[in-house]
Design an enzyme around this catalytic site. Structure first.
Site, PDB file in Angstrom:
ATOM      1  N   ASP A 191      44.393   6.535  55.722  1.00 45.10           N
ATOM      2  CA  ASP A 191      43.142   6.764  56.442  1.00 45.10           C
ATOM      3  C   ASP A 191      43.471   7.670  57.618  1.00 45.10           C
ATOM      4  OD1 ASP A 191      40.301   6.229  56.578  1.00 45.10           O
ATOM      5  OD2 ASP A 191      40.734   5.311  58.509  1.00 45.10           O
ATOM      6  N   LYS A 193      44.317  15.233  48.450  1.00 42.74           N
ATOM      7  CA  LYS A 193      45.243  14.237  49.019  1.00 42.74           C
ATOM      8  C   LYS A 193      46.206  13.740  47.949  1.00 42.74           C
ATOM      9  CE  LYS A 193      42.640  11.995  52.703  1.00 42.74           C
ATOM     10  NZ  LYS A 193      42.108  10.689  53.098  1.00 42.74           N
ATOM     11  N   THR A 222      43.241   7.076  46.467  1.00 45.37           N
ATOM     12  CA  THR A 222      42.350   8.054  47.078  1.00 45.37           C
ATOM     13  C   THR A 222      41.544   8.726  45.983  1.00 45.37           C
ATOM     14  OG1 THR A 222      42.168  10.072  48.404  1.00 45.37           O
ATOM     15  CG2 THR A 222      44.157   9.864  47.071  1.00 45.37           C
ATOM     16  N   TYR A 237      37.564  18.896  60.340  1.00 48.06           N
ATOM     17  CA  TYR A 237      37.581  19.525  61.665  1.00 48.06           C
ATOM     18  C   TYR A 237      38.581  20.685  61.765  1.00 48.06           C
ATOM     19  CZ  TYR A 237      34.976  15.306  62.805  1.00 48.06           C
ATOM     20  OH  TYR A 237      34.028  14.303  62.824  1.00 48.06           O
ATOM     21  N   PHE A 296      39.482  21.692  55.581  1.00 49.80           N
ATOM     22  CA  PHE A 296      38.271  20.868  55.481  1.00 49.80           C
ATOM     23  C   PHE A 296      38.075  20.164  56.815  1.00 49.80           C
ATOM     24  CE2 PHE A 296      39.878  16.462  55.265  1.00 49.80           C
ATOM     25  CZ  PHE A 296      41.230  16.715  55.141  1.00 49.80           C
ATOM     26  N   ARG A 324      49.233  13.873  58.098  1.00 49.63           N
ATOM     27  CA  ARG A 324      49.537  13.243  56.810  1.00 49.63           C
ATOM     28  C   ARG A 324      50.984  13.508  56.414  1.00 49.63           C
ATOM     29  NH1 ARG A 324      44.615  13.427  55.682  1.00 49.63           N
ATOM     30  NH2 ARG A 324      44.645  15.673  55.496  1.00 49.63           N
TER      31      ARG A 324
HETATM   32  P1  IMP Z   1      39.680  10.100  55.404  1.00 49.46           P
HETATM   33  O1  IMP Z   1      41.100   9.829  55.744  1.00 49.46           O
HETATM   34  O2  IMP Z   1      39.544  10.765  54.066  1.00 49.46           O
HETATM   35  O3  IMP Z   1      38.811   8.894  55.563  1.00 49.46           O
HETATM   36  O4  IMP Z   1      39.202  11.228  56.429  1.00 49.46           O
HETATM   37  C1  IMP Z   1      38.346  10.979  57.496  1.00 49.46           C
HETATM   38  C2  IMP Z   1      37.839  12.248  58.119  1.00 49.46           C
HETATM   39  O5  IMP Z   1      38.765  12.688  59.111  1.00 49.46           O
HETATM   40  C3  IMP Z   1      37.621  13.444  57.210  1.00 49.46           C
HETATM   41  O6  IMP Z   1      36.354  13.414  56.598  1.00 49.46           O
HETATM   42  C4  IMP Z   1      37.712  14.593  58.195  1.00 49.46           C
HETATM   43  O7  IMP Z   1      36.507  14.742  58.883  1.00 49.46           O
HETATM   44  C5  IMP Z   1      38.763  14.085  59.178  1.00 49.46           C
HETATM   45  N1  IMP Z   1      40.099  14.560  58.791  1.00 49.46           N
HETATM   46  C6  IMP Z   1      41.139  13.817  58.331  1.00 49.46           C
HETATM   47  N2  IMP Z   1      42.207  14.601  58.082  1.00 49.46           N
HETATM   48  C7  IMP Z   1      41.814  15.866  58.376  1.00 49.46           C
HETATM   49  C8  IMP Z   1      42.478  17.120  58.306  1.00 49.46           C
HETATM   50  O8  IMP Z   1      43.645  17.264  57.880  1.00 49.46           O
HETATM   51  N3  IMP Z   1      41.752  18.185  58.703  1.00 49.46           N
HETATM   52  C9  IMP Z   1      40.479  18.095  59.145  1.00 49.46           C
HETATM   53  N4  IMP Z   1      39.804  16.962  59.220  1.00 49.46           N
HETATM   54  C10 IMP Z   1      40.475  15.835  58.835  1.00 49.46           C
END
Ligand code: IMP
Length: 203
Positions: free
Chosen positions: A69, A12, A7, A152, A150, A179
């Site tokens: 993801d 993360k 990542t 949503y 961050f 997560r």
């Molecule tokens: P990725 O896992 O980094 O690809 O995250 C994809 C997208 O999902 C992020 O840009 C957020 O918009 C949303 N997202 C994933 N996890 C969270 C969280 O814990 N809080 C808020 N939004 C999340």
């Protein structure tokens, strides 16, 4: 064992390292590898995207590699934004624009149920993958609340709480989150294996 955490997100990396923490596990960040191949997240499931990221980086580095993801699924929108969560309002990714789009789509919608989902893939140096996943159920507010977190977070109230993820302390969020659920399962399923330093997945 050396384990690459695939990542580019520092938050993360810290969260994953804290939960997987073991004296026999040395966590490697992507920045330690220099220039790495970029991965287009074009899978139709969180699992497919997590596997694609981890396989690409495991083959590149020759290391056991873990990738995740995640995203938001809204029941009344048939699971949107789902795997498009980061780019819901278009590219480049913009949290405020994504939240605005979601609020517009949810105007007047009574069913506010939503869930965050996270898939984690662990891949051996040969590129063979296994996955676990976690979810956090909740509801959507009709306007953003809070300055933390961050994505949503300002719209999402987890079940059993009255505040959004952006209003509650990060330690509380990190105990409840999708997560955290997936990582806890990862430790249960793979913790022993990672400490035994195998060359690849046992058949
Ligand atoms: P990725 O896992 O980094 O690809 O995250 C994809 C997208 O999902 C992020 O840009 C957020 O918009 C949303 N997202 C994933 N996890 C969270 C969280 O814990 N809080 C808020 N939004 C999340």
């Amino acid at each position: 064992m050396r384990l690459l955490i695939a990542t580019g997100n520092r938050h993360k990396f810290i969260e994953i390292s804290a939960i997987l923490n073991s004296p026999r596990l040395v966590m490697i960040s992507m920045s330690e590898l220099g220039e790495v191949p970029s991965v287009v997240e074009d899978g139709v499931t969180f699992e497919a995207n997590a596997i694609k990221k981890a396989v690409t980086l495991a083959r590149f580095s020759g290391l056991w590699t873990l990738a995740d993801d995640s995203g938001l699924e809204v029941e009344a929108l048939g699971g949107e934004p789902g795997v498009w969560s980061a780019r819901y309002a278009g590219e480049p990714s913009n949290d405020a624009a994504n939240n605005d789009k979601l609020l517009r789509k949810m105007t007047g919608v009574v069913n506010r149920r939503a869930r965050f989902r996270c898939a984690i893939a662990l891949v051996d140096p040969m590129g063979r993958a296994r996955t676990v996943s976690g979810a956090c159920e909740g509801t959507l507010r009709d306007q953003p609340r809070g300055a933390g977190g961050f994505g949503y977070d300002p719209l999402f109230v987890p079940c059993g709480q009255s505040l959004t993820f952006a209003e509650i302390a990060s330690e509380v969020k990190n105990g409840l989150s999708h997560r955290a659920q997936a990582l806890t399962l990862a430790v249960q399923e793979w913790g022993g294996l990672l400490e035994s330093e195998p060359e690849c997945w046992p058949v």
